[in-house]
Design a protein around this motif. Structure first.
Motif, mmCIF file in Angstrom:
data_model
loop_
_atom_site.group_PDB
_atom_site.id
_atom_site.type_symbol
_atom_site.label_atom_id
_atom_site.label_comp_id
_atom_site.label_asym_id
_atom_site.label_seq_id
_atom_site.Cartn_x
_atom_site.Cartn_y
_atom_site.Cartn_z
ATOM 1 N N LEU A 816 0.800 -1.223 0.000
ATOM 2 C CA LEU A 816 0.000 0.000 0.000
ATOM 3 C C LEU A 816 0.834 1.275 0.000
ATOM 4 O O LEU A 816 0.424 2.291 -0.549
ATOM 5 N N MET A 817 2.002 1.244 0.627
ATOM 6 C CA MET A 817 2.820 2.463 0.585
ATOM 7 C C MET A 817 3.310 2.692 -0.834
ATOM 8 O O MET A 817 3.379 3.835 -1.311
ATOM 9 N N PRO A 894 -5.082 -6.217 -3.669
ATOM 10 C CA PRO A 894 -3.954 -6.491 -2.773
ATOM 11 C C PRO A 894 -4.276 -7.677 -1.866
ATOM 12 O O PRO A 894 -5.437 -7.893 -1.507
ATOM 13 N N GLU A 895 -3.246 -8.414 -1.532
ATOM 14 C CA GLU A 895 -3.486 -9.551 -0.643
ATOM 15 C C GLU A 895 -3.516 -9.057 0.797
ATOM 16 O O GLU A 895 -2.978 -8.023 1.130
ATOM 17 N N ASP A 896 -4.127 -9.859 1.619
ATOM 18 C CA ASP A 896 -4.268 -9.492 3.014
ATOM 19 C C ASP A 896 -3.207 -10.200 3.845
ATOM 20 O O ASP A 896 -3.309 -11.395 4.126
ATOM 21 N N ILE A 913 -9.975 -2.244 7.634
ATOM 22 C CA ILE A 913 -9.198 -1.099 7.146
ATOM 23 C C ILE A 913 -8.804 -1.278 5.679
ATOM 24 O O ILE A 913 -8.957 -0.365 4.874
ATOM 25 N N LEU A 914 -8.340 -2.474 5.387
ATOM 26 C CA LEU A 914 -7.866 -2.717 4.023
ATOM 27 C C LEU A 914 -8.962 -2.463 3.001
ATOM 28 O O LEU A 914 -8.736 -1.819 1.978
ATOM 29 N N GLU A 915 -10.138 -2.987 3.322
ATOM 30 C CA GLU A 915 -11.251 -2.829 2.391
ATOM 31 C C GLU A 915 -11.551 -1.348 2.156
ATOM 32 O O GLU A 915 -11.781 -0.916 1.036
ATOM 33 N N SER A 920 -11.300 3.538 -1.361
ATOM 34 C CA SER A 920 -10.823 4.870 -1.729
ATOM 35 C C SER A 920 -10.088 4.836 -3.071
ATOM 36 O O SER A 920 -10.295 5.696 -3.934
ATOM 37 N N TYR A 921 -9.248 3.813 -3.238
ATOM 38 C CA TYR A 921 -8.550 3.674 -4.529
ATOM 39 C C TYR A 921 -9.545 3.557 -5.671
ATOM 40 O O TYR A 921 -9.358 4.100 -6.749
ATOM 41 N N LYS A 922 -10.611 2.802 -5.397
ATOM 42 C CA LYS A 922 -11.593 2.549 -6.463
ATOM 43 C C LYS A 922 -12.249 3.853 -6.894
ATOM 44 O O LYS A 922 -12.394 4.116 -8.083
ATOM 45 N N ILE A 923 -12.627 4.645 -5.894
ATOM 46 C CA ILE A 923 -13.267 5.910 -6.241
ATOM 47 C C ILE A 923 -12.311 6.791 -7.024
ATOM 48 O O ILE A 923 -12.667 7.385 -8.050
#
Ligand SMILES: CC(C)(COP(=O)(O)OP(=O)(O)OC[C@H]1O[C@@H](n2cnc3c(N)ncnc32)[C@H](O)[C@@H]1OP(=O)(O)O)[C@@H](O)C(=O)NCCC(=O)NCCS
Lengths: 940, 173
Positions: A816-817, A894-896, A913-915, A920-923
């Motif tokens: 994610l970073m 992304p994998e969890d 949190i991940l979801e 946010s990325y999707k939007i």
């Protein structure tokens, strides 16, 4: 009789007028401009010559955005030379909102000429000069006013205006002039003195100010000690006097005053500092005059000055013994010891005789005050008395003293607080540095469990507005998780930290430290919607939009959430522009209330706010965003593209960030505040450079639009402007590349995220824009071959751009970073391609047949038309490619990895949190694709 | 351990650690500026040895005749510096300034739910003079206590005889 009658008539008249106008004011106040305008017209129908109604109509029109209509009315009205207060006030309001402050001066100048004995008009005239900071005219109008009505305040206005000429006007660069002006101010004041007219406290303050500026400290002290001093009832007399005694180096007096204050209130830190400072100065003087005995002495300890550390130490010890003040054990004398010790050691003096091992000082303080959270902040600044090995020793002794082992929990709230302090101090001592990931993880687990235990045991029954005493455990654990993420160069630990913070906030919904940290960490992962949610719960407003803007607002553009940016930017810009307008009023308050001592401060503050780097950046971002979102040529024509009306004062830009709002126990914060860290300064420089590069987009775009809008005769000027802007951009780009700024470190949480400069250099802004602008410029020549070259160049650059996007996104890690960085770069690519699309549209305008032209030119235009078409096609093709790449990127889930870690910390929170971050990325992804699709449409 | 000094404009750039507290209001700029210009002596900030803002008090003097009084507009202390007697010393400062200005009493408004503050004011000698209904707008609106303490000029303590009936905000000047 007749006089009364006419007066009465007048009253009746104004009453009628007032009643008629009332509804207009009401509509304006409630923001209903349309209704206000209707009402204005209604009144003007009945009384077409009513000045005030006209002025209000102008104001209404201005507020409706009809500037030119408003101006016509104002000009006509000005010619009629109104003198009635209501009209002038309304016009003032209007000019103020237009930021045409000079016009207010002209208005009142005329009014005063017509009605020269009107005190109120004169006052307004003076204030109008205050608004534009014309100190000379201020002085003149104040004197005119004083002649009319010899009141002290008016005289003081004149004197103050002279002082300002000396300090901020012509005297500011010319020392001789300065001296002359200040002496004039002094003489003017002497006149008041000899006439025995001085009465108010503010007048004495003004006098002191003059003497101070003239460097006449002796005189100041004489004033303070004399009858005038008695008028300074609310000024902190002792402190003011001390300032001057210090300037005069009368250290003995300083020492004695301090001692007498401290004997009364031993918790005054400022006085302790002055006291200790004076001790060393006295000691220095002693050695200079070769050790005469300090022989003046009484028996009372407060009556002799202390001129050695030993004597100071004795005084401090006495204060320690005299002990508590209304029930509180005072920290003052204890901290004074640290200060003394610290001063001695910075002078290379041996402290051992007086204090023994410094560690013992710390331990003693901790035993006394460790149960108060302030203990950490108190001791922090003194930790550098210890060298590294000593710090390590202190750290383990503190932990031992608290008596909590790996397997035990605090037995009382006080013990918990002591434990928290010990952990924070030990982090400050560097004990969390260089730990292995395993060790860090163990610490994180321990602190998380302490948090949970603390909450269950001591967190019940708190109000929703309270911070729970155990909260710092969770904050510390979050800091450690961030450390871990930095070591592992993976985002997992940050996700865990966020889960922990979400837990903290569900328990203590008011803990703003938790919220701030969460905003910071969500941005670290590019999760803009979650960051926004947290940020909103902080209720950041007014000046905080500037001081805390860096935390969220300044990052939003990099998250690709364009729609959300708009609101945030608009709120920020509105704050700045309306407060800048208001700030001229604040200066007038100062005169009104005679708070002359505040004037300098107000003026500095006004400039600080107006020169905020954040303000300038948001302003530029807002325009860039408008360009990115622009869907039609008409819209493009209506955008004001030049940043801040060309008024960015590059050399005056200020960094107004409040970095201190973040708690931090990093060893770096011992020495100084984060604002003073090298990294913060580097960041500022990079951010300014970023802004400069970004404004280049605007300068070139503005020039390009001007070219298309302009007629043949005027066009060449704009072409030159575009050439210049482009050359400057290229040069700046080259220079910035070769300056090779390194991104600031990310290991310290109080530091903001790295500058957007790096992402803006990585993405090919300058090359792609240059290729398009060269093409645009070639349209105006006749060199078809050159144009063709330009087209080729564009095609190459666009291919590279698409490759860059691919490399920056799908080909990068899914961590994610890393994704955050990719997102920033993707946004940049979208910016580049969508704004250059606008250049293509402008090219299309250039080749549109305006009128029938001569044969040859026409053929060239047809050719050009074809070129424009092919560029548009290329753009569309690449934008479709962009959409595909972005879609592929978002589909790769992304994998969890964090599930286990959350489980082990008992944090398998309902809140995934991940979801949420992925959402946010999707939007963002959808918004970017939407932008691209509308641009494709625009080009079709 | 405090440095008490006049509040300056620049402090507004640093007071977030205090103002982000949910019971502390952040006002528009003009509000602070008005106080700074009009009653600078009533606006004091408490600074820690390392230069952090620990808390501040903002007040004014107003009223005519025997209503001439000092007023506490805002008082706040950063969560990490509470229970050190800071608020008490800030209040003490404001009361001293009011004494110098020869006011009859000092008053303030506080949310009826703000138990900590009410308790503190009581410990400092303030009494609930009256209740002001729905003084704080919000969802729902909240009542305020108007609390008072007499100054030495009010020898008969006339200013602190509590009212028996609550009042509406419009009735408060
Ligand atoms: C109310 C507030 C200003 C108190 O600040 P403070 O510096 O902690 O107060 P002090 O240490 O001076 O406390 C003085 C006395 O008040 C009482 N008091 C203060 N906080 C208390 C608490 N949390 N619980 C019980 N009593 C408390 C105590 O009697 C205390 O004396 P003591 O410590 O000797 O027992 C602070 O809690 C605050 O900033 N709250 C948020 C803002 C706010 O509510 N402002 C008031 C709006 S009108």
């Amino acid at each position: 009789m007749s006089k009364a009658q006419s007066n009465n008539m007048h009253v009746l008249d104004t009453a009628v007028v007032e009643r008629r106008l009332r509804p207009i004011y009401d509509w304006l106040d409630s923001g209903n401009n349309k209704k206000a305008l209707q009402e204005c017209d209604k009144v003007l129908k009945k009384a077409p010559n009513l000045h005030c109604a006209k002025a209000l109509k102008a104001l209404t029109l201005h507020r409706m955005g009809k500037g030119s209509e408003s101006r016509v009315i104002l000009e006509a009205l000005t010619n009629e030379k109104p003198t009635d207060d209501a009209t002038l006030q309304a016009m003032t309001l209007c000019y103020r909102e237009m930021q045409e402050l000079e016009k207010i001066c002209r208005l009142y100048e005329t009014a005063v000429r017509i009605d020269p004995t009107n005190e109120e008009l004169h006052t307004h005239l003076f204030m109008s000069y205050v608004r534009i900071s014309d100190f000379k005219l201020q002085q003149q109008s104040a004197m005119a006013l004083y002649k009319l009505k010899p009141k002290n305040p008016y005289y003081c206005w004149a004197v103050m205006s002279i002082i300002l000429q000396a300090t901020r006007g012509e005297g500011c660069r010319d020392p001789l002039k300065r001296k002359l002006l200040l002496s004039l101010a002094e003489r003017m004041f002497d006149k008041l003195l000899t006439e025995n007219k001085i009465d108010a406290e503010q007048e004495v303050q003004l006098y002191v100010m003059i003497l101070d500026l003239l460097g006449k400290q002796e005189e100041v002290v004489a004033v303070l000690d004399g009858p005038l001093g008695a008028k300074l009832q609310c000024t902190n007399f002792g402190l003011v006097k001390m300032t001057y005694l210090k300037k005069m180096q009368r250290w003995k007096d300083v020492n004695l005053i301090c001692k007498s204050i401290l004997a009364e209130s031993a918790d005054r830190w400022d006085i302790w500092k002055e006291y200790i400072h004076s001790v060393f100065e006295l000691m220095y003087q002693q050695t200079q005059t070769s050790g005469q005995e300090n022989s003046d002495g009484g028996d009372n300890i407060v009556e002799t000055a202390d001129d050695t550390p030993e004597k100071a130490h004795e005084f401090i010890c006495r204060m320690v013994e005299s002990g508590a003040d209304n029930g509180y054990v005072l920290r003052g004398p204890f901290l004074a010891r640290f200060q003394l010790c610290s001063r001695m050691s910075s002078r290379g003096m041996d402290t051992n005789d007086l204090f023994g091992d410094e560690i013992e000082l710390f331990m003693e303080y901790f035993r006394k005050f460790g149960h108060k959270p302030c203990c950490v902040s108190d001791l922090r600044i003194f930790l550098n008395l210890l060298l590294t090995p000593k710090k390590t020793e202190l750290s383990s002794r503190l932990m031992k003293d608290v008596g909590i082992s790996a397997t035990s929990v605090p037995q009382s709230e006080a013990q918990m607080q002591r434990h928290i302090c010990a952990v924070q101090l030990s982090r400050l001592c560097g004990s969390h540095r260089d730990l292995s990931p395993e060790h860090l993880k163990a610490l994180i687990t321990a602190l998380t469990l302490h948090y949970q235990h603390g909450y269950q045991t001591y967190g019940r029954g708190l109000l929703s507005t309270d911070l729970a005493p155990c909260d710092p455990y969770a904050l510390l654990a979050a800091h450690l998780l961030y450390d871990l993420a930095q070591i592992e160069q993976k985002s997992d630990a940050v996700v865990v930290a966020l889960a922990l913070l979400e837990r903290l906030l569900s328990n203590s919904p008011s803990n703003f430290h938790g919220k701030l940290l969460a905003v910071r960490l969500y941005h670290c992962l590019g999760g803009g919607t979650k960051a926004l949610e947290m940020y909103s719960s902080l209720d950041v407003k007014h000046l905080q939009l500037d001081s805390l803007g860096y935390i969220h607002c300044a990052r939003m553009m990099t998250t690709g959430l364009f729609t959300l940016c708009t609101n945030l930017f608009d709120a920020t810009l509105k704050f700045f522009s309306s407060n800048y307008k208001d700030s001229s009023d604040h200066l007038t308050f100062s005169y009104k209330f005679g708070s002359f001592t505040k004037l300098d401060e107000f003026m500095d503050f006004r400039e600080r706010m107006n020169n905020s780097l954040h303000y300038a950046t948001v302003g530029v971002d807002r325009i860039v965003l408008k360009l990115v979102e622009c869907m039609s040529l008409d819209t493009l024509y209506s955008i004001t593209i030049s940043p801040k009306e060309d008024k960015i004062e590059w050399n005056c830009l200020r960094d107004n960030h409040d970095l201190g709002v973040f708690l931090s126990w990093d060893p770096e914060s011992i020495e100084n505040a984060p604002e003073d860290w090298q990294e913060s300064k580097a960041l500022f420089e990079q951010d300014v450079r970023f802004l400069r590069l970004r404004t280049s987009i605007l300068w070139t775009m503005a020039a390009a639009v001007d070219i298309v809008k302009s007629l043949d005769g005027d066009r060449q000027r704009h072409v030159e402007a575009l050439r210049n802007a482009l050359d400057q951009w290229k040069a700046l780009h080259q220079k910035t590349l070769s300056d090779n700024f390194p991104p600031i470190q990310q290991n310290l949480l109080p530091l903001p995220m790295p500058s957007r400069l790096h992402g803006s250099l990585a993405a090919p802004y300058c090359p792609v824009f240059s290729s398009f602008l060269d093409f645009f410029l070639s349209m105006m020549g006749n060199d078809s071959h050159h144009t063709m070259e330009c087209v080729k160049c564009i095609e190459e650059e666009l291919d590279k751009l698409t490759d860059f996007l691919r490399d920056a996104t799908i080909k990068k890690s899914n961590d994610l970073m890393a994704r955050r960085k990719s997102l920033e770069l993707a946004v940049n690519c979208v910016e580049i391609i969508s704004i250059t699309s606008l250049i293509c549209v402008l090219c299309g305008e250039l080749v549109k047949p305006v009128q029938v032209k001569k044969g040859k030119k026409k053929s060239c235009d047809t050719k050009n038309k074809e070129y424009v078409f092919s560029v548009a096609d290329k753009l569309k093709k690449e934008m479709n490619n962009f959409c595909d790449i972005l879609q592929d990127w978002i589909d790769a889930n992304p994998e969890d990895h964090v599930f286990n870690m959350l489980e082990s910390l008992n944090l398998n929170s309902t809140e995934n949190i991940l979801e949420k971050i992925h959402y946010s990325y999707k939007i963002a992804n959808r918004e970017m694709q939407l932008i691209l699709k509308t641009k494709i449409k625009l080009l079709t | 351990m405090t440095t008490l000094r006049p509040f300056t404009c620049d402090d507004m750039y640093k007071f977030n650690n205090v103002n982000l507290d949910p019971l502390t209001e952040t006002y528009g700029l003009s509000f602070y500026m008005q106080y700074l210009a009009h009653w600078p002596e009533y606006f004091q900030v408490a600074e820690s040895p390392s230069g952090e803002i620990m808390g501040y008090i903002m007040g004014k003097a107003e009223g005519i005749g025997d209503n001439w009084h000092g007023h506490v507009t805002a008082l706040t202390v950063s969560p990490y510096f509470r229970r050190l007697g800071l608020a008490a010393s800030l209040m003490n400062f404001l009361e001293e300034v009011s004494e110098k200005k020869r006011t009859y009493f000092v008053d303030l408004f506080v949310r009826v739910s703000n138990k900590v503050a009410i308790n503190m004011y009581k410990n400092l000698g303030y009494i609930v003079y009256r209740t002001v209904l729905e003084y704080y707008s919000g969802d729902p609106d909240e009542d305020a206590y108007d609390m008072r303490k007499a100054c030495s000029r009010d020898t008969d303590k006339k200013s602190v005889v509590p009212l028996t009936h609550p009042v509406r905000p419009e009735e408060v000047d």
